[in-house]
Write a protein that holds these residues in place. Structure first.
Motif, PDB file in Angstrom:
ATOM      1  N   SER A 175       0.350  -0.956  -0.186  1.00  0.00           N
ATOM      2  CA  SER A 175       0.515  -0.244   0.036  1.00  0.00           C
ATOM      3  C   SER A 175       1.054   1.272   0.151  1.00  0.00           C
ATOM      4  N   ALA A 176       2.002   1.120   0.523  1.00  0.00           N
ATOM      5  CA  ALA A 176       3.134   2.377   0.709  1.00  0.00           C
ATOM      6  C   ALA A 176       3.213   2.887  -1.032  1.00  0.00           C
ATOM      7  N   MET A 177       4.119   1.615  -1.813  1.00  0.00           N
ATOM      8  CA  MET A 177       5.380   1.717  -2.779  1.00  0.00           C
ATOM      9  C   MET A 177       5.613   0.307  -3.239  1.00  0.00           C
ATOM     10  N   GLU A 178       5.923   0.507  -5.005  1.00  0.00           N
ATOM     11  CA  GLU A 178       6.362  -0.624  -5.446  1.00  0.00           C
ATOM     12  C   GLU A 178       8.052  -0.585  -5.078  1.00  0.00           C
ATOM     13  N   VAL A 179       8.527  -1.197  -4.300  1.00  0.00           N
ATOM     14  CA  VAL A 179      10.054  -1.478  -5.434  1.00  0.00           C
ATOM     15  C   VAL A 179      10.447  -2.656  -5.614  1.00  0.00           C
ATOM     16  N   GLY A 180      11.573  -2.928  -6.116  1.00  0.00           N
ATOM     17  CA  GLY A 180      12.127  -3.886  -6.646  1.00  0.00           C
ATOM     18  C   GLY A 180      13.024  -4.419  -5.725  1.00  0.00           C
TER      19      GLY A 180
END
Length: 276
Positions: free
Chosen positions: A106-111
């Motif tokens: 819900s906070a962010m998309e990361v690799g």
């Protein structure tokens, strides 16, 4: 600030634990409530499979590659059910030691890349596998962000079996090529998240044999690197020593907290340059 603004990544070398110790490790991991788990030195045998199974039983999605021939270890990535986990290609030829994924919370998309560098190896092949693997990782780093395709930062976490330049205490056993591997992250646009938050701290994640008078040499082997362009998201990066002190592993765990609401952290700090 709310928890929905944060994403927590926890990395830990689980020391190829027995089945009994694996169960205790799972209980400790669940209590940490991390959004992403990056576990290194996961057994290629039965206990590695149990670790994956027991995490799934506790509601986690798990990525655990098949073991490679003649390699006792691999890397496991896991996320709670409400965090998206999509396997990706790191571009490194030993994917069981370099596991990549795109993670969406819900906070962010990361690799996220879980990395476990081989140790120095037996005397007859000292450093052969280690150096080859490090060279492959260094070659893949510049294209890693594009390869993973995440909208936000890329985090590379795990046990790298190498210390930073200027490490305290100094360990003459490490060669220039090993420090060059550490520096290759900075050259590819990554920042040491621990050094970003703790520029001068002396802290260790693993300790060697007794050197006399009850003293043991410490090593900062476990690292988290974050894309430098996203360094301002790093609210904290710290070692969790309790699981090592309690005998759950011979390594301390490490966590980084990324926060969409954080601002004003200088992104110019690069530990590879600062401590070289």
């Amino acid at each position: 600030m709310t928890e929905q603004d944060q994403l927590r990544v926890l990395t830990w070398n689980v020391q190829r634990a027995s089945a009994a110790r694996t169960r205790a490790q799972v209980e400790w991991l669940v209590r940490q409530e991390a959004d992403v788990l990056v576990l290194t030195e996961v057994s290629a045998g039965e206990s590695g499979g149990l670790l994956a199974r027991w995490l799934r039983e506790r509601g986690y999605q798990v990525l655990l590659p098949d073991p490679a021939p003649e390699d006792r270890y691999r890397v496991l990535l896991a996320c709670p059910a409400d965090v998206g986990l999509e396997e990706a290609d790191s571009g490194v030829p030993m994917p069981h030691r370099c596991v990549a994924a795109k993670v969406k919370s819900s906070a962010m998309e990361v690799g996220v890349v879980g990395l476990y560098v081989p140790s120095r190896g037996p005397r007859e092949r000292r450093n052969v596998a280690k150096r080859a693997f490090q060279e492959e990782v260094s070659a893949a780093l510049p294209g890693l962000t594009a390869r993973l395709g995440a909208a936000g930062p890329v985090v590379v976490a795990g046990d790298q079996n190498v210390v930073e330049p200027g490490h305290i205490p100094a360990h003459p056993v490490f060669g220039a090529w090993e420090y060059d591997f550490y520096r290759s992250f900075a050259e590819a646009g990554f920042t040491d998240a621990f050094r970003l938050r703790h520029p001068e701290a002396v802290e260790h994640s693993w300790f060697g044999r007794d050197t006399g008078a009850g003293k043991r040499n410490g090593y900062r082997f476990d690292h988290v690197f974050l894309t430098t362009t996203h360094a301002a998201l790093a609210r904290d990066c710290r070692y969790l020593h309790t699981p090592r002190e309690d005998g759950l592993s011979d390594h301390s765990a490490m966590e980084v907290v990324l926060d969409q609401t954080v601002s004003g952290i200088g992104t110019q700090l690069n530990s590879g340059q600062k401590r070289a």
